[in-house]
Structures are given as structure tokens and as C-alpha cells.
Design an enzyme around this catalytic site. Structure first.
Site, mmCIF file in Angstrom:
data_model
loop_
_atom_site.group_PDB
_atom_site.id
_atom_site.type_symbol
_atom_site.label_atom_id
_atom_site.label_comp_id
_atom_site.label_asym_id
_atom_site.label_seq_id
_atom_site.Cartn_x
_atom_site.Cartn_y
_atom_site.Cartn_z
ATOM 1 N N CYS A 101 0.649 -1.113 -0.320
ATOM 2 C CA CYS A 101 -0.050 0.187 0.386
ATOM 3 C C CYS A 101 0.404 0.811 -0.303
ATOM 4 C CB CYS A 101 -0.963 0.106 1.232
ATOM 5 S SG CYS A 101 -2.196 1.206 1.311
ATOM 6 N N CYS A 126 -0.790 4.135 2.202
ATOM 7 C CA CYS A 126 -0.406 4.209 3.541
ATOM 8 C C CYS A 126 1.325 4.310 3.684
ATOM 9 C CB CYS A 126 -0.832 3.081 3.877
ATOM 10 S SG CYS A 126 -2.554 1.411 3.285
ATOM 11 N N ASP A 127 2.040 3.940 3.095
ATOM 12 C CA ASP A 127 3.291 3.726 3.083
ATOM 13 C C ASP A 127 4.387 4.573 3.338
ATOM 14 O OD1 ASP A 127 2.135 1.680 4.962
ATOM 15 O OD2 ASP A 127 3.045 0.348 4.330
#
Ligand code: NAP
Length: 307
Positions: free
Chosen positions: A136, A139-140
Site C-alpha cells: 500500500c 499508507c506507507d
């Protein structure tokens, strides 16, 4: 929830497909429950920029779109329950769903449980997950500011997430197994023109190496068999998705873990059981098509219940 909750219409999974079904079912005066185990919006909730959903010429971010869909479904009477569906069976004309918070009896069920990223299955992938291996970018990406990252895959997700990662990382290298990208042309143009993004063509990742975190990647050219080792701080794997259809184990076991077949009305081979969005065979897996499938299922369910 009480021990056995009764409803007309149970939607399992609150992604765009499920929430569109909830809006239509609510408006049709069907008692509608939406079950969600984690986060309303599904994969959309992890997408920062949706540029191809009609009505938003300046894009919309996924969490906002998901919140608006939920509010719209609630406005028409749908009730959201945060619980995980654990089994799905049919007893006569009624469906029974055991959840982490009691049992539900429903006259119709929509399976809209979406999909999860597929693992590549190479050595080091599981061991270094969360320590440089990610699925992701949204997200990261902030953890990889000024770092050197690699993206595996050439589809829409790889290109879109690669563009997002390039806002943070010092360099993004896309590794693709062919000499032509699969993703939408608009993303291809942006990727090919981006000064921070490079592409290694005709190559596959064969191993992720590192002691406590990702350090190097072993690559292999599929045309020449040439092997190389690349220094990397992170590797983002976007090689497709797998449908979340494990719930079909008792009711349609042939589709457990596979995309499920439906008719044009989104009904599966089990009368009253519908499947929409990423779990459905032949779905285009776009937000715009998912909501169309959800709306179709709700209208077909209304017809099914009244006959
Ligand atoms: P996808 O379209 O299936 O692409 C997967 C990519 O991974 C392909 O380029 C494929 O290569 C590559 N791949 C698969 N297995 C591999 C392996 N073992 N080793 C190396 N490479 C491998 O998956 P996706 O990008 O996750 O997209 C899923 C669906 O969601 C698609 O329908 C897509 O259009 C949709 N989506 C749309 C958007 C949007 O903004 N419109 C955004 C995200 C996703 P090949 O090309 O050689 O097969």
C-alpha cells in the site's frame, strides 16, 4: 446487535459496491444492514486521489468519497454494523450469517467483500513484510521519504501508487515482466515522463534480501536470463488482487477463494445471493463500475423479494 437480527437485505462489505446497494435498498424501503469488519470504503479508503469517478472533475480523495457514500446510505435508512461475517448458509428461503457480534437472518444477501493484494510468493517477501515490503503506497509512502524504492507490476495500481511514491521517495523504479505496461494510458504517460521514475523492463523479482529490513532485490531478465542485484530501501508489490470469497465455503464452495459467477442481475447460482464489485467474475474493478453493480443488485433483490 441482539443475538439474532432479522433483516430483508444484508450487505457484507462496505466498499463502493456495497454502499451503492445500500443506498438503493434503503430507498426501496427494504430493511437494510451493512456489515463491515474493518473500515468503510474498502480499498477506496486507501486511495488518496480518485480522478475517474464521474462528478468530480478535480478528483476526490477516497476516504471523503467513502464517508459521503455511507452518509447517503444512512440517510435512506441503511444501518451499518461493525462486525466480521464468519459463515454464510441458507436454511429454506432464509440466509443465516454468523458474525463476530451475533447472528443475522436475511431474506437476501449481497457479497461485496472486495479483494486483497496478491502476494508475489518470492523468498524474503513474508519475512520482510512491514520492514520494507509493502502492498500500500498510500499508507506507507511517508516512511520512504528520500529513499530508494521499487514497484513490482505494470497495472493501474502499480502506476498510480508509483506516482504517489515519487512524491516522497528519492527514486522509484518500476520492475515489469513485459516490455509494455498494462495500466491506463493516462498513468503510463505520467510515469514515463516523471523524472524520478525509471522502469526496468522484461524483468521479475526473484528474492528480497535483507537482515532486519529490505536491503537488496534480486532481479532476473526474462528474455536474457541475466541476473542482477539492486540496492533498495523498500519494495511495493502490486501484482493483482485476490477476491475475498472465503465466506462462500458452505454455500458455493466452487467459488471459495475465486471470483464468483453471477448473472446480469448480479445474482449468483443461489437464489437471493448476489455478488458485486471485486469479488465478481468479469468485474472491471473500478469504483464507477462497482457502484453500478451494487445498484443493479439492490434493484434485482427488490424484484426477487416481491415475487
Ligand atoms: P492488474 O491489472 O491485474 O495488474 C497486475 C500487474 O502485475 C500486471 O502488470 C501483471 O503483469 C503484473 N504481474 C502479475 N503477476 C505477476 C508476477 N507473478 N510477477 C510479476 N508481475 C506480475 O492488477 P491491479 O493493477 O491491482 O488492478 C486490479 C484492477 O483494479 C484492474 O482492473 C485495474 O484496472 C483496477 N484499478 C483501477 C485503477 C484506476 O485508477 N482506474 C486503480 C487501481 C486498480 P502483466 O501486465 O504482464 O500481466
Amino acid at each position: 446487535m441482539t443475538d439474532v437480527t432479522k433483516t430483508d437485505f444484508l450487505i457484507i462489505g462496505a466498499g463502493p459496491a456495497g454502499m451503492a446497494a445500500a443506498i438503493y435498498a434503503g430507498r426501496a424501503d427494504l430493511k437494510t444492514l451493512v456489515l463491515e469488519k474493518m473500515m468503510v470504503g474498502g480499498q477506496v479508503a486507501n486511495t488518496m486521489d480518485i480522478a475517474n469517478y464521474p462528478g468530480f472533475p478535480d478528483s476526490i480523495d477516497g476516504p471523503t468519497l467513502a464517508d459521503k457514500m455511507k452518509a447517503q446510505a444512512e440517510k435512506f435508512g441503511a444501518e451499518f454494523v461493525m462486525a466480521e461475517a464468519q459463515s454464510l448458509t441458507k436454511d429454506g428461503s432464509l440466509f443465516r450469517v454468523v458474525t463476530s457480534d451475533g447472528e443475522i437472518e436475511a431474506r437476501c444477501v449481497v457479497l461485496s467483500t472486495g479483494s486483497d493484494p496478491r502476494e508475489l510468493g518470492v523468498p524474503g517477501e513474508r519475512e520482510l513484510r512491514g520492514r520494507g515490503v509493502s502492498y500500500c503506497g498510500t499508507c506507507d509512502a511517508p516512511f520512504f521519504r528520500n529513499k530508494k524504492v521499487f514497484v513490482i507490476g505494470g497495472g493501474d495500481t502499480a502506476l498510480k501508487e508509483g506516482l504517489h511514491l515519487a512524491k516522497f521517495a528519492s527514486s522509484v523504479t518500476i520492475v515489469h515482466r513485459r516490455d509494455e505496461l498494462r495500466g491506463e494510458k493516462i498513468y503510463q504517460h505520467q510515469v514515463l515522463a516523471h523524472e524520478k521514475i525509471g522502469i526496468i523492463w522484461d524483468s521479475v523479482l526473484t528474492e528480497i534480501r535483507g537482515d532486519k529490513k529490505v536491503e537488496t532485490l534480486a532481479l532476473e531478465n526474462v528474455k536474457t536470463d541475466a541476473k542482477s542485484e539492486q540496492a533498495a530501501d523498500g519494495v511495493f508489490i502490486f501484482v493483482g488482487t485476490k477476491p475475498n470469497t472465503q465466506l462462500l465455503q458452505d454455500i458455493l464452495p466452487e467459488y471459495c477463494g475465486e471470483h464468483v459467477k453471477t448473472g446480469e442481475d448480479m445474482m449468483t447460482a443461489v437464489p437471493g445471493l448476489f455478488a458485486v464489485g471485486d469479488v465478481r467474475e468479469g468485474s472491471y474493478r473500478q469504483v464507477a463500475t462497482a457502484v453500478g453493480e451494487g445498484a443493479t443488485a439492490a434493484m434485482a433483490a427488490e424484484h426477487y423479494l416481491s415475487h
